[in-house]
Design a protein around this motif. Structure first.
Motif, PDB file in Angstrom:
ATOM      1  N   ASP A   1     -48.938  -7.712  -4.160  1.00 35.68           N
ATOM      2  CA  ASP A   1     -49.788  -8.696  -3.489  1.00 35.68           C
ATOM      3  C   ASP A   1     -51.239  -8.412  -3.865  1.00 35.68           C
ATOM      4  O   ASP A   1     -51.838  -7.456  -3.392  1.00 35.68           O
ATOM      5  N   ALA A   2     -51.805  -9.248  -4.714  1.00 40.98           N
ATOM      6  CA  ALA A   2     -53.166  -9.047  -5.208  1.00 40.98           C
ATOM      7  C   ALA A   2     -54.212  -9.227  -4.109  1.00 40.98           C
ATOM      8  O   ALA A   2     -55.355  -8.795  -4.277  1.00 40.98           O
TER       9      ALA A   2
ATOM     10  N   GLU B   1     -45.669  -2.945 -15.988  1.00 39.34           N
ATOM     11  CA  GLU B   1     -46.565  -4.091 -16.064  1.00 39.34           C
ATOM     12  C   GLU B   1     -46.767  -4.560 -14.634  1.00 39.34           C
ATOM     13  O   GLU B   1     -45.798  -4.730 -13.884  1.00 39.34           O
ATOM     14  N   LEU B   2     -48.007  -4.736 -14.241  1.00 37.86           N
ATOM     15  CA  LEU B   2     -48.314  -5.134 -12.868  1.00 37.86           C
ATOM     16  C   LEU B   2     -48.733  -6.604 -12.862  1.00 37.86           C
ATOM     17  O   LEU B   2     -49.676  -6.980 -13.545  1.00 37.86           O
ATOM     18  N   VAL B   3     -48.002  -7.399 -12.091  1.00 37.97           N
ATOM     19  CA  VAL B   3     -48.211  -8.846 -12.045  1.00 37.97           C
ATOM     20  C   VAL B   3     -48.363  -9.253 -10.578  1.00 37.97           C
ATOM     21  O   VAL B   3     -47.552  -8.844  -9.735  1.00 37.97           O
ATOM     22  N   PRO B   4     -49.383 -10.056 -10.258  1.00 40.62           N
ATOM     23  CA  PRO B   4     -49.524 -10.505  -8.873  1.00 40.62           C
ATOM     24  C   PRO B   4     -48.294 -11.288  -8.402  1.00 40.62           C
ATOM     25  O   PRO B   4     -47.831 -12.209  -9.082  1.00 40.62           O
ATOM     26  N   ALA B   5     -47.767 -10.898  -7.256  1.00 39.92           N
ATOM     27  CA  ALA B   5     -46.609 -11.581  -6.661  1.00 39.92           C
ATOM     28  C   ALA B   5     -47.004 -13.006  -6.299  1.00 39.92           C
ATOM     29  O   ALA B   5     -48.118 -13.259  -5.850  1.00 39.92           O
ATOM     30  N   GLY B   6     -46.090 -13.930  -6.516  1.00 41.58           N
ATOM     31  CA  GLY B   6     -46.333 -15.318  -6.168  1.00 41.58           C
ATOM     32  C   GLY B   6     -47.254 -16.056  -7.126  1.00 41.58           C
ATOM     33  O   GLY B   6     -47.513 -17.239  -6.937  1.00 41.58           O
TER      34      GLY B   6
ATOM     35  N   ARG C   1     -42.227 -16.293 -15.245  1.00 39.58           N
ATOM     36  CA  ARG C   1     -41.377 -15.240 -15.809  1.00 39.58           C
ATOM     37  C   ARG C   1     -40.070 -15.054 -15.065  1.00 39.58           C
ATOM     38  O   ARG C   1     -39.059 -14.696 -15.672  1.00 39.58           O
ATOM     39  N   TYR C   2     -40.096 -15.263 -13.749  1.00 39.47           N
ATOM     40  CA  TYR C   2     -38.910 -15.004 -12.925  1.00 39.47           C
ATOM     41  C   TYR C   2     -38.626 -16.211 -12.037  1.00 39.47           C
ATOM     42  O   TYR C   2     -38.785 -16.143 -10.812  1.00 39.47           O
TER      43      TYR C   2
ATOM     44  N   VAL D   1     -38.992  -5.661 -11.222  1.00 43.83           N
ATOM     45  CA  VAL D   1     -37.982  -6.277 -12.079  1.00 43.83           C
ATOM     46  C   VAL D   1     -37.886  -5.473 -13.369  1.00 43.83           C
ATOM     47  O   VAL D   1     -38.901  -5.226 -14.038  1.00 43.83           O
ATOM     48  N   GLY D   2     -36.659  -5.057 -13.709  1.00 39.12           N
ATOM     49  CA  GLY D   2     -36.420  -4.330 -14.949  1.00 39.12           C
ATOM     50  C   GLY D   2     -36.332  -5.282 -16.132  1.00 39.12           C
ATOM     51  O   GLY D   2     -36.096  -6.477 -15.966  1.00 39.12           O
TER      52      GLY D   2
END
Length: 170
Positions: A25-26, A48-53, A60-61, A76-77
């Motif tokens: 959560d950014a 790799e760190l990606v802001p949720a939502g 990507r997902y 996520v692997g």
């Protein structure tokens, strides 16, 4: 001293996970602090760190419940594995050079209970940042909604402008 790649000594042939994406959560100060800490750690498995939502996370997902990723840490692997809560923290520690032995201890029955306690404590602290009587429930202060955070003064709200002089009511 030359830089050592994150994968130099992890035995990648034996390891089924070659990369992990941490959805965080950014807008959460604790989450941002942990993100900053993670990028400074030596990684045996690249993180790799990606802001949720975020749009990037949704693209990507597409199969993930992105509202839930704001409520509970999700990792996520690279082969599609999804880890949540305590399991997510354990797999992140497993990816770090200095914390892999701790991850192995936390992956035991007793250790998992300790990891769950740590995750619950973090969630409780995070929830307390919303003030008395507030419910977490995945709601976050978003900049685009008019919220801003100053570490010295806390959260403040400045409602976004209204187009044409008319504001939508909530």
């Amino acid at each position: 001293m030359s830089a050592v790649p994150a994968t130099a000594d992890r035995g990648a042939v034996r390891v089924p996970v070659h990369g992990l994406t941490v959805l965080y959560d950014a807008e959460c100060s604790l989450c941002a602090h942990v993100r900053d800490w993670l990028v400074k750690q030596r990684q045996l498995v690249p993180l790799e760190l990606v802001p949720a939502g975020s749009a990037q996370a949704r693209r990507r997902y597409p199969g993930l419940d992105h509202r839930a990723t704001l409520d509970e840490v999700t990792v996520v692997g690279d082969a599609g594995q999804v880890y949540r809560g305590a399991a997510a923290w354990i797999v992140v520690l497993w990816a770090l050079r200095e914390y892999r032995p701790l991850a192995h201890r936390l992956s035991t029955t007793v250790g998992t209970g300790i990891a769950k306690g740590a995750v619950l404590a973090a969630a409780k602290w995070r929830g307390s940042q919303w003030g008395a009587g507030a419910q977490w429930g995945g709601k976050v202060y978003r900049r685009e909604d008019g919220w801003s955070y100053d570490p010295r003064q806390g959260w403040s709200y400045d409602p976004p402008g209204c187009d044409g002089g008319a504001c939508a009511s909530r």
